[in-house]
Enzyme design. Structure first.
Site, PDB file in Angstrom:
ATOM      1  N   LEU A  11       0.690  -1.142   0.113  1.00  0.00           N
ATOM      2  CA  LEU A  11      -0.192   0.132  -0.103  1.00  0.00           C
ATOM      3  C   LEU A  11       0.765   1.186   0.013  1.00  0.00           C
ATOM      4  CD1 LEU A  11      -2.685  -0.849   2.659  1.00  0.00           C
ATOM      5  CD2 LEU A  11      -2.643  -1.580  -0.007  1.00  0.00           C
ATOM      6  N   ARG A  18       1.202  14.086   7.157  1.00  0.00           N
ATOM      7  CA  ARG A  18       1.982  14.513   8.295  1.00  0.00           C
ATOM      8  C   ARG A  18       3.792  14.626   7.912  1.00  0.00           C
ATOM      9  NH1 ARG A  18      -0.525   9.686  11.851  1.00  0.00           N
ATOM     10  NH2 ARG A  18      -0.865   8.840   9.697  1.00  0.00           N
ATOM     11  N   ASP A 108       4.942   2.296   4.305  1.00  0.00           N
ATOM     12  CA  ASP A 108       5.582   3.015   5.248  1.00  0.00           C
ATOM     13  C   ASP A 108       6.091   2.266   6.498  1.00  0.00           C
ATOM     14  OD1 ASP A 108       3.198   2.653   6.582  1.00  0.00           O
ATOM     15  OD2 ASP A 108       2.970   4.596   7.026  1.00  0.00           O
ATOM     16  N   ASN A 175      -1.106  -2.924  16.000  1.00  0.00           N
ATOM     17  CA  ASN A 175      -0.985  -3.609  14.476  1.00  0.00           C
ATOM     18  C   ASN A 175       0.229  -2.873  13.813  1.00  0.00           C
ATOM     19  OD1 ASN A 175      -1.835  -3.942  11.741  1.00  0.00           O
ATOM     20  ND2 ASN A 175      -3.189  -2.357  11.544  1.00  0.00           N
ATOM     21  N   TYR A 371      43.923  20.511  -9.366  1.00  0.00           N
ATOM     22  CA  TYR A 371      42.828  20.100 -10.212  1.00  0.00           C
ATOM     23  C   TYR A 371      43.207  18.992 -11.508  1.00  0.00           C
ATOM     24  CZ  TYR A 371      38.673  19.955 -13.119  1.00  0.00           C
ATOM     25  OH  TYR A 371      37.725  19.112 -14.031  1.00  0.00           O
TER      26      TYR A 371
END
Ligand code: UD1
Ligand code: MG
Length: 490
Positions: A11, A18, A108, A175, A371
């Site tokens: 999902l 948030r 998530d 959960n 360089y």
């Protein structure tokens, strides 16, 4: 081991309000992968026939990312997000009939270990439950769904915090958002979900109560390590996950034989690797596909991105992107290695040196203030301090080739395209615009002219004039000075 066919549904359609971010929540990075990338990496271990990712918010970006990291997965669009139950319903609608186990993973929850997921599936498939949910006992259950158990200890339902009574809020078993369902029963149970809750959404969590209410066996599988079940709803939680994953990764490498001097300031992406007896000093980041070989020393204060470090190389206070650092090479302190840098064994790139598209041959040294862009340097060559490989004419980039056993003077400019042959020297302060043949000395600078007595004439009465007068007086009494030599640096 044989098992029933499995379908994984991840999902990942939610906005993640948030997070307060323009980037969809599941695309936020966490030590080498995105949040959803971690979930898919774990899901890849369950040997699913099909993997479906439900996308919605930022669908274009999420689906482009999925094409890159999980081309085997099918993205299904949940155009409007009416909750986790609705998301699973949309996924099932997009699939042909499902039998076997349907594994649902919140996009998530990135710290889940594959062993834990495998344990959940074993418990589910061997116990013959209609649904099994991964749960954890946590000290602070704030914001999470609570596991409500019947008097006999069995799972009764899951209640979201915002819909919970005070008594239910006191429950500390939560959960994790990781589930296994019997695919034949899931569709029917989803069709019975109501939106009669504080958010007016279809909650996947209600499927457990629906099945239990219909007399189907439902189970809770308690995770041993509650940390694995942590979700990520805002950036403070994301930082917390990052810190925990860092500790886990560092712990794994230390147990594998790597010395990490300060684990609190060492950040190793899950995609990087480190060999035995390597020493990682403080404040160091090993990112992307970085590989550090056995016995190498990296840090302090070093960031390596997609960079290979060979055996026994030493890299101190450096920043490297897409570089190949060979065995026994020395880099830094204070070096910037950009893409296309290849340092052959025993080469040295020293202090305040920047390299890009540069090959430095075996045993060659670029020690100071230089360089090196678009260049090939042969073996056992020394580049003088403060050299610039002038690679850009304002329109195109050009290459400089320096041979082997060459000695170039300090403060040189190599104006590309240009070549310095094997065993050649160049004089300090030279602007080299034409090739220097093997064994020649290239000199390209103005002749020095001394105007004797200039200070006495033009700056009379100054401390400089007085010092000069003193020195000249003493010189009269001294023998001739040594002849001038070519100054050099090593
Ligand atoms: C959810 C669980 C909660 C659990 C927690 C664990 C529900 C109702 N609640 O809460 O019991 O403790 O995860 O972290 O499931 N998503 C969609 N489509 C939607 C809504 C969400 O794809 O319409 C996705 C989100 O992108 C996210 C995941 O589902 O990856 C969970 O959604 P989120 O809003 O974070 O749920 P929580 O409030 O954390
Ligand atoms: Mg969440």
């Amino acid at each position: 081991m044989t098992h029933s066919p499995r379908t994984v549904i991840v999902l990942a359609a939610g906005e993640g309000k948030r997070m307060k971010s323009a980037l969809p929540k599941v695309l936020h990075p966490l030590l080498g992968r995105t949040l959803v990338g971690h979930v898919l990496a774990t899901a890849a271990e369950v040997a699913a026939e099909r993997t479906v990712v439900v996308i919605g918010h930022g669908a274009d970006r999420v689906s482009a990312h999925l094409t890159e990291i999980a081309p085997h997965a099918t993205a299904v669009l949940q155009a409007e997000q009416h909750g986790t139950g609705h998301a699973v319903r949309v996924a099932l609608d997009a699939l042909p009939e499902v039998s076997g186990t349907v594994v649902v993973l919140n996009g998530d929850v990135p710290l889940l270990r594959r062993e834990t997921l495998a344990g959940l599936l074993r418990a589910h498939e061997s116990g013959g439950a209609a649904a099994t949910v991964l749960t954890a006992e946590v000290a602070d259950p704030g914001g999470l769904g609570r596991i409500v158990r019947a008097p006999d200890g069995g799972l009764e339902r899951i209640v979201e915090e915002r819909d919970a009574t005070d008594e239910q809020r006191a429950i500390r078993e939560v959960n994790a958002g990781i589930y296994a369902f019997d695919g034949r029963l899931l569709g029917a149970a989803l069709s019975k979900l109501s939106t009669d809750n504080d958010q007016g959404e279809e909650y996947l969590t209600d499927v457990l109560g629906v099945l239990a209410g219909a007399g189907e066996p439902v189970a809770a599988h308690v995770a041993v390590d509650a940390e694995e079940t942590l979700g990520c709803n805002d950036r403070a939680e994301l930082a917390g996950l990052r810190r925990r994953l860092r500790d886990r990764v560092n712990g794994d490498w230390m147990r594998a034989g790597v010395t990490i001097l300060d684990p609190a300031t060492t950040w190793i992406d899950v995609t990087a690797s480190v060999g035995r007896d390597a020493v990682i000093d403080q404040n160091t980041q090993l990112l992307g596909g970085t590989e550090v070989a056995e016995g190498a020393r990296v840090g302090p204060d070093t960031t390596l991105i997609d960079t290979v470090v060979g055996e026994d190389a030493v890299v101190v206070r450096a920043h490297a992107v897409g570089a190949w650092i060979g065995p026994a090479v020395s880099v830094g302190p204070y070096a910037s290695l950009r893409p296309g840098t290849r340092l052959a064994p025993k080469a040295k790139v020293g202090t305040f040196v920047e390299t890009k598209n540069a090959e430095v041959g075996e045993g060659s040294k670029v020690p100071h203030l230089t360089y090196v862009g678009d260049a090939t340097i042969g073996e056992h060559t020394n580049i003088g301090a403060a050299t610039v490989f002038v690679n850009y004419d304002g329109v195109a980039k050009h290459r400089t080739v320096i041979g082997s056993h060459a000695r170039t003077g300090a403060d040189n400019m190599f104006v590309a395209p240009v070549e310095v042959g094997d065993g050649a020297y160049t004089a300090a302060g030279s602007v080299i615009t034409a090739d220097v043949p093997p064994g020649a000395l290239g000199v390209a600078r103005g002749q020095q002219r001394n105007v004797d007595g200039w200070v006495a004439k033009r700056r009379p009465g100054t401390p400089a004039a007085e010092a000069a007068a003193r020195a000249l007086g003493e010189a009269e009494a001294r023998p001739e000075p040594e002849p001038e030599r070519e100054p050099s640096t090593e």
